[in-house]
Motif scaffolding. Structure first.
Motif, PDB file in Angstrom:
ATOM      1  N   UNK A  38       0.874  -1.165   0.162  1.00  0.00           N
ATOM      2  CA  UNK A  38       0.025   0.144  -0.071  1.00  0.00           C
ATOM      3  C   UNK A  38       0.808   1.162  -0.105  1.00  0.00           C
ATOM      4  N   UNK A  39       1.864   1.285   0.823  1.00  0.00           N
ATOM      5  CA  UNK A  39       2.886   2.559   0.923  1.00  0.00           C
ATOM      6  C   UNK A  39       3.518   2.670  -0.269  1.00  0.00           C
ATOM      7  N   UNK A  40       3.981   1.416  -0.991  1.00  0.00           N
ATOM      8  CA  UNK A  40       4.616   1.779  -2.192  1.00  0.00           C
ATOM      9  C   UNK A  40       4.081   2.098  -3.356  1.00  0.00           C
ATOM     10  N   UNK A  41       2.554   1.750  -3.361  1.00  0.00           N
ATOM     11  CA  UNK A  41       1.522   2.101  -4.583  1.00  0.00           C
ATOM     12  C   UNK A  41       1.209   3.577  -4.391  1.00  0.00           C
ATOM     13  N   UNK A  42       1.181   3.964  -3.123  1.00  0.00           N
ATOM     14  CA  UNK A  42       0.647   5.465  -2.872  1.00  0.00           C
ATOM     15  C   UNK A  42       1.811   6.164  -3.159  1.00  0.00           C
ATOM     16  N   UNK A  69      -1.998  -8.526   4.859  1.00  0.00           N
ATOM     17  CA  UNK A  69      -1.385  -7.356   3.975  1.00  0.00           C
ATOM     18  C   UNK A  69      -2.207  -7.216   2.863  1.00  0.00           C
ATOM     19  N   UNK A  70      -2.203  -5.878   2.029  1.00  0.00           N
ATOM     20  CA  UNK A  70      -2.546  -5.537   0.887  1.00  0.00           C
ATOM     21  C   UNK A  70      -1.507  -5.191  -0.114  1.00  0.00           C
ATOM     22  N   UNK A  71      -1.721  -6.150  -1.346  1.00  0.00           N
ATOM     23  CA  UNK A  71      -0.729  -5.534  -2.388  1.00  0.00           C
ATOM     24  C   UNK A  71      -1.295  -5.099  -3.596  1.00  0.00           C
ATOM     25  N   UNK A  72      -0.698  -4.493  -4.606  1.00  0.00           N
ATOM     26  CA  UNK A  72      -1.246  -3.803  -5.926  1.00  0.00           C
ATOM     27  C   UNK A  72      -0.423  -4.357  -6.805  1.00  0.00           C
ATOM     28  N   UNK A  73      -0.955  -4.792  -8.155  1.00  0.00           N
ATOM     29  CA  UNK A  73       0.033  -5.048  -9.204  1.00  0.00           C
ATOM     30  C   UNK A  73       0.406  -3.659  -9.795  1.00  0.00           C
ATOM     31  N   UNK A  74       1.504  -3.587 -10.019  1.00  0.00           N
ATOM     32  CA  UNK A  74       2.015  -2.442 -10.922  1.00  0.00           C
ATOM     33  C   UNK A  74       1.527  -2.392 -12.300  1.00  0.00           C
ATOM     34  N   UNK A  75       1.384  -3.300 -12.912  1.00  0.00           N
ATOM     35  CA  UNK A  75       0.736  -3.402 -14.385  1.00  0.00           C
ATOM     36  C   UNK A  75      -0.707  -2.907 -14.201  1.00  0.00           C
ATOM     37  N   UNK A  76      -1.327  -3.146 -13.183  1.00  0.00           N
ATOM     38  CA  UNK A  76      -2.627  -2.791 -13.222  1.00  0.00           C
ATOM     39  C   UNK A  76      -2.823  -1.265 -12.831  1.00  0.00           C
ATOM     40  N   UNK A  77      -1.927  -0.911 -11.794  1.00  0.00           N
ATOM     41  CA  UNK A  77      -2.013   0.439 -11.477  1.00  0.00           C
ATOM     42  C   UNK A  77      -1.778   1.366 -12.832  1.00  0.00           C
ATOM     43  N   UNK A  78      -0.759   0.783 -13.811  1.00  0.00           N
ATOM     44  CA  UNK A  78      -0.407   1.638 -15.042  1.00  0.00           C
ATOM     45  C   UNK A  78      -1.734   1.555 -15.649  1.00  0.00           C
TER      46      UNK A  78
END
Length: 86
Positions: A38-42, A69-78
């Protein structure tokens, strides 16, 4: 041949095995998906954690959970980033 594929001398099982082998080899070539906390995505999006949580609850981003924990896929953020027209 008018776009037709003629399979002569190969069984259905043989065809399935050949296709499976090609698909597995192609999937093995891809880079592993980069996950962000979450912190990295934000930080990547330059927003605070509450904005990231809001976007997730609105369905703008997809969060994946594991062991609390919560994670985000960088490709989906993009992919979620939209082209803005001014």
């Amino acid at each position: 041949m008018d776009g037709k594929i003629i399979l002569d001398g190969i069984s259905a099982a043989g065809l399935i095995a050949a296709i499976t082998e090609v698909v597995k080899s192609e999937l093995g070539k891809s880079e592993p998906e980069e996950l962000m906390t979450r912190e990295e995505a934000a930080a990547f999006l330059k927003v605070n954690l509450s904005t990231l949580s809001k976007w997730t609850s609105e369905g703008r981003l997809i969060g994946y959970g594991m062991v609390g924990r919560r994670y985000y896929k960088k490709s989906e953020i993009m992919s979620a980033l939209e082209v803005m027209k001014f």
